[in-house]
Scaffold this motif. Structure first.
Motif, PDB file in Angstrom:
ATOM      1  N   ARG A  23       0.831  -1.194   0.000  1.00 13.49           N
ATOM      2  CA  ARG A  23       0.000   0.000   0.000  1.00 13.49           C
ATOM      3  C   ARG A  23       0.882   1.267   0.000  1.00 13.49           C
ATOM      4  NH1 ARG A  23      -2.769   0.464   5.101  1.00 13.49           N
ATOM      5  NH2 ARG A  23      -3.225  -1.725   4.752  1.00 13.49           N
ATOM      6  N   GLU A  24       1.946   1.271   0.788  1.00  7.95           N
ATOM      7  CA  GLU A  24       2.838   2.436   0.863  1.00  7.95           C
ATOM      8  C   GLU A  24       3.599   2.624  -0.450  1.00  7.95           C
ATOM      9  OE1 GLU A  24       4.235   5.773   2.536  1.00  7.95           O
ATOM     10  OE2 GLU A  24       2.824   4.427   3.523  1.00  7.95           O
ATOM     11  N   ILE A  25       4.022   1.542  -1.083  1.00  6.86           N
ATOM     12  CA  ILE A  25       4.763   1.636  -2.344  1.00  6.86           C
ATOM     13  C   ILE A  25       3.862   2.135  -3.462  1.00  6.86           C
ATOM     14  CG2 ILE A  25       5.920   0.262  -4.126  1.00  6.86           C
ATOM     15  CD1 ILE A  25       7.081  -1.437  -1.877  1.00  6.86           C
ATOM     16  N   SER A  26       2.615   1.687  -3.504  1.00  6.84           N
ATOM     17  CA  SER A  26       1.710   2.082  -4.581  1.00  6.84           C
ATOM     18  C   SER A  26       1.177   3.503  -4.408  1.00  6.84           C
ATOM     19  CB  SER A  26       0.539   1.097  -4.672  1.00  6.84           C
ATOM     20  OG  SER A  26      -0.223   1.163  -3.489  1.00  6.84           O
ATOM     21  N   ARG A  27       1.339   4.099  -3.265  1.00  7.42           N
ATOM     22  CA  ARG A  27       0.850   5.460  -3.022  1.00  7.42           C
ATOM     23  C   ARG A  27       1.630   6.443  -3.895  1.00  7.42           C
ATOM     24  NH1 ARG A  27       0.833   7.298   3.044  1.00  7.42           N
ATOM     25  NH2 ARG A  27      -0.637   5.573   3.125  1.00  7.42           N
ATOM     26  N   ASP A  28       0.953   7.502  -4.354  1.00  3.70           N
ATOM     27  CA  ASP A  28       1.627   8.522  -5.171  1.00  3.70           C
ATOM     28  C   ASP A  28       2.655   9.258  -4.326  1.00  3.70           C
ATOM     29  OD1 ASP A  28       0.114   7.876  -7.339  1.00  3.70           O
ATOM     30  OD2 ASP A  28      -1.392   9.454  -6.998  1.00  3.70           O
ATOM     31  N   LYS A  29       3.785   9.481  -4.936  1.00  6.18           N
ATOM     32  CA  LYS A  29       4.855  10.184  -4.229  1.00  6.18           C
ATOM     33  C   LYS A  29       4.566  11.685  -4.253  1.00  6.18           C
ATOM     34  CE  LYS A  29       7.182   6.448  -3.719  1.00  6.18           C
ATOM     35  NZ  LYS A  29       6.114   5.524  -3.493  1.00  6.18           N
ATOM     36  N   PRO A  30       4.962  12.412  -3.215  1.00  2.00           N
ATOM     37  CA  PRO A  30       4.742  13.860  -3.217  1.00  2.00           C
ATOM     38  C   PRO A  30       5.614  14.528  -4.278  1.00  2.00           C
ATOM     39  CG  PRO A  30       6.031  13.206  -1.305  1.00  2.00           C
ATOM     40  CD  PRO A  30       5.593  11.954  -1.996  1.00  2.00           C
ATOM     41  N   LEU A  31       5.061  15.573  -4.828  1.00  2.00           N
ATOM     42  CA  LEU A  31       5.803  16.293  -5.863  1.00  2.00           C
ATOM     43  C   LEU A  31       6.873  17.165  -5.213  1.00  2.00           C
ATOM     44  CD1 LEU A  31       2.854  17.442  -8.134  1.00  2.00           C
ATOM     45  CD2 LEU A  31       4.467  15.577  -8.529  1.00  2.00           C
ATOM     46  N   ALA A  32       7.989  17.284  -5.913  1.00  2.00           N
ATOM     47  CA  ALA A  32       9.070  18.130  -5.412  1.00  2.00           C
ATOM     48  C   ALA A  32       8.697  19.588  -5.622  1.00  2.00           C
ATOM     49  CB  ALA A  32      10.370  17.810  -6.150  1.00  2.00           C
ATOM     50  N   ALA A  33       9.240  20.445  -4.808  1.00  2.00           N
ATOM     51  CA  ALA A  33       8.982  21.875  -4.941  1.00  2.00           C
ATOM     52  C   ALA A  33       9.549  22.372  -6.266  1.00  2.00           C
ATOM     53  CB  ALA A  33       9.638  22.629  -3.791  1.00  2.00           C
ATOM     54  N   PRO A  34       8.884  23.347  -6.883  1.00  2.00           N
ATOM     55  CA  PRO A  34       9.388  23.828  -8.178  1.00  2.00           C
ATOM     56  C   PRO A  34      10.747  24.492  -8.005  1.00  2.00           C
ATOM     57  CG  PRO A  34       7.597  25.212  -7.389  1.00  2.00           C
ATOM     58  CD  PRO A  34       7.692  24.058  -6.460  1.00  2.00           C
ATOM     59  N   ARG A  35      11.588  24.293  -8.980  1.00  2.00           N
ATOM     60  CA  ARG A  35      12.927  24.874  -8.931  1.00  2.00           C
ATOM     61  C   ARG A  35      12.853  26.351  -9.248  1.00  2.00           C
ATOM     62  NH1 ARG A  35      17.007  21.515  -8.478  1.00  2.00           N
ATOM     63  NH2 ARG A  35      18.484  22.885  -9.505  1.00  2.00           N
ATOM     64  N   HIS A  36      13.775  27.088  -8.690  1.00  2.00           N
ATOM     65  CA  HIS A  36      13.849  28.518  -8.937  1.00  2.00           C
ATOM     66  C   HIS A  36      14.298  28.727 -10.382  1.00  2.00           C
ATOM     67  CE1 HIS A  36      14.146  32.694  -7.801  1.00  2.00           C
ATOM     68  NE2 HIS A  36      15.328  32.761  -8.397  1.00  2.00           N
ATOM     69  N   PRO A  37      13.600  29.577 -11.135  1.00  2.00           N
ATOM     70  CA  PRO A  37      14.001  29.766 -12.530  1.00  2.00           C
ATOM     71  C   PRO A  37      15.373  30.446 -12.611  1.00  2.00           C
ATOM     72  CG  PRO A  37      12.319  31.340 -11.920  1.00  2.00           C
ATOM     73  CD  PRO A  37      12.471  30.407 -10.780  1.00  2.00           C
ATOM     74  N   GLU A  38      16.143  29.987 -13.545  1.00  2.00           N
ATOM     75  CA  GLU A  38      17.476  30.570 -13.717  1.00  2.00           C
ATOM     76  C   GLU A  38      17.328  31.934 -14.380  1.00  2.00           C
ATOM     77  OE1 GLU A  38      20.500  28.153 -15.361  1.00  2.00           O
ATOM     78  OE2 GLU A  38      19.761  26.349 -14.387  1.00  2.00           O
ATOM     79  N   PRO A  39      18.187  32.871 -14.037  1.00  2.00           N
ATOM     80  CA  PRO A  39      18.068  34.208 -14.629  1.00  2.00           C
ATOM     81  C   PRO A  39      18.334  34.160 -16.135  1.00  2.00           C
ATOM     82  CG  PRO A  39      20.076  34.042 -13.341  1.00  2.00           C
ATOM     83  CD  PRO A  39      19.305  32.779 -13.125  1.00  2.00           C
ATOM     84  N   SER A  40      17.649  35.055 -16.849  1.00  2.00           N
ATOM     85  CA  SER A  40      17.801  35.073 -18.301  1.00  2.00           C
ATOM     86  C   SER A  40      19.153  35.634 -18.713  1.00  2.00           C
ATOM     87  CB  SER A  40      16.673  35.894 -18.936  1.00  2.00           C
ATOM     88  OG  SER A  40      16.724  37.221 -18.425  1.00  2.00           O
ATOM     89  N   HIS A  41      19.712  36.492 -17.881  1.00  2.00           N
ATOM     90  CA  HIS A  41      21.036  37.023 -18.192  1.00  2.00           C
ATOM     91  C   HIS A  41      21.953  36.779 -17.001  1.00  2.00           C
ATOM     92  CE1 HIS A  41      20.216  40.336 -15.463  1.00  2.00           C
ATOM     93  NE2 HIS A  41      19.058  40.478 -16.056  1.00  2.00           N
ATOM     94  N   PRO A  42      23.142  36.271 -17.210  1.00  2.00           N
ATOM     95  CA  PRO A  42      24.073  36.035 -16.113  1.00  2.00           C
ATOM     96  C   PRO A  42      24.635  37.362 -15.584  1.00  2.00           C
ATOM     97  CG  PRO A  42      25.103  35.501 -18.191  1.00  2.00           C
ATOM     98  CD  PRO A  42      23.675  35.842 -18.493  1.00  2.00           C
ATOM     99  N   ASP A  43      25.079  37.348 -14.315  1.00  2.00           N
ATOM    100  CA  ASP A  43      25.676  38.544 -13.743  1.00  2.00           C
ATOM    101  C   ASP A  43      26.938  38.905 -14.530  1.00  2.00           C
ATOM    102  OD1 ASP A  43      23.785  38.729 -11.821  1.00  2.00           O
ATOM    103  OD2 ASP A  43      24.924  37.616 -10.312  1.00  2.00           O
ATOM    104  N   PRO A  44      27.097  40.188 -14.866  1.00  2.00           N
ATOM    105  CA  PRO A  44      28.304  40.566 -15.613  1.00  2.00           C
ATOM    106  C   PRO A  44      29.535  40.456 -14.717  1.00  2.00           C
ATOM    107  CG  PRO A  44      27.055  42.510 -15.016  1.00  2.00           C
ATOM    108  CD  PRO A  44      26.235  41.327 -14.616  1.00  2.00           C
TER     109      PRO A  44
END
Length: 176
Positions: A23-44
């Motif tokens: 029963r424990e194995i067949s249970r749905d696993k919790p979803l991981a927290a969303p990852r922080h989006p990477e910045p579109s431009h890197p720090d100069p």
């Protein structure tokens, strides 16, 4: 008796174990927290030329500064919390501290007492209250009269109080 208890405990612990595991194995696993989006431009990354470049106005300001430093010639005075220098008075009574391995005091701040002075003031006031009034003790030791009144009124180290027994038949210390 303890092996019997261990067997019973193991039996309850392992009861229906396989079904619980499935029963424990067949249970749905919790979803991981969303990852922080990477910045579109890197720090100069700062260029080495900008870092090593000299700034003429800052150099001129630095050259205009002149700092003089001298060693203090007098010993620093102890200060009160508001920053003013505390006045000191000579010690009236002292206990020889050399025997105890401590340095002996020569003066104390005004408004403060050493333990020896406090005991002497309390004893003098208790023995001769007409001579050693609150005002005289405050003046002699450079204390605030309000603090001195509280000290002499509430701190009584030499008072002996005999509490009468609850029962009249019990013996008292003075009885023989």
């Amino acid at each position: 008796m303890s092996t019997m208890g261990a067997r019973v405990a193991r039996m309850f612990r392992n009861f229906n174990l396989e079904n619980r595991v499935h029963r424990e194995i067949s249970r749905d696993k919790p979803l991981a927290a969303p990852r922080h989006p990477e910045p579109s431009h890197p720090d100069p990354v700062p260029d080495r030329e900008i870092i090593n470049e000299k700034n003429a106005p800052l150099l001129n300001h630095l050259r205009s500064l002149y700092v003089e430093s001298t060693d203090p010639t007098h010993s620093p005075q102890p200060s009160t919390p508001n920053g003013a220098v505390a006045e000191r008075r000579a010690l009236q009574y002292s206990v020889p501290m050399q025997q105890l391995g401590m340095s002996e005091l020569t003066d104390v701040p005004k408004g403060k007492l050493t333990l020896a002075e406090a005991l002497k003031a309390l004893g003098s006031h208790q023995q001769q209250p007409q001579t050693w009034t609150v005002e005289k003790v405050a003046q002699h030791y450079s204390l605030d009269p309000r603090d001195c009144r509280a000290l002499l009124g509430f701190f009584c180290p030499f008072r002996l109080q005999i509490i009468p027994p609850k029962d009249t038949r019990s013996k008292r210390i003075t009885d023989s």
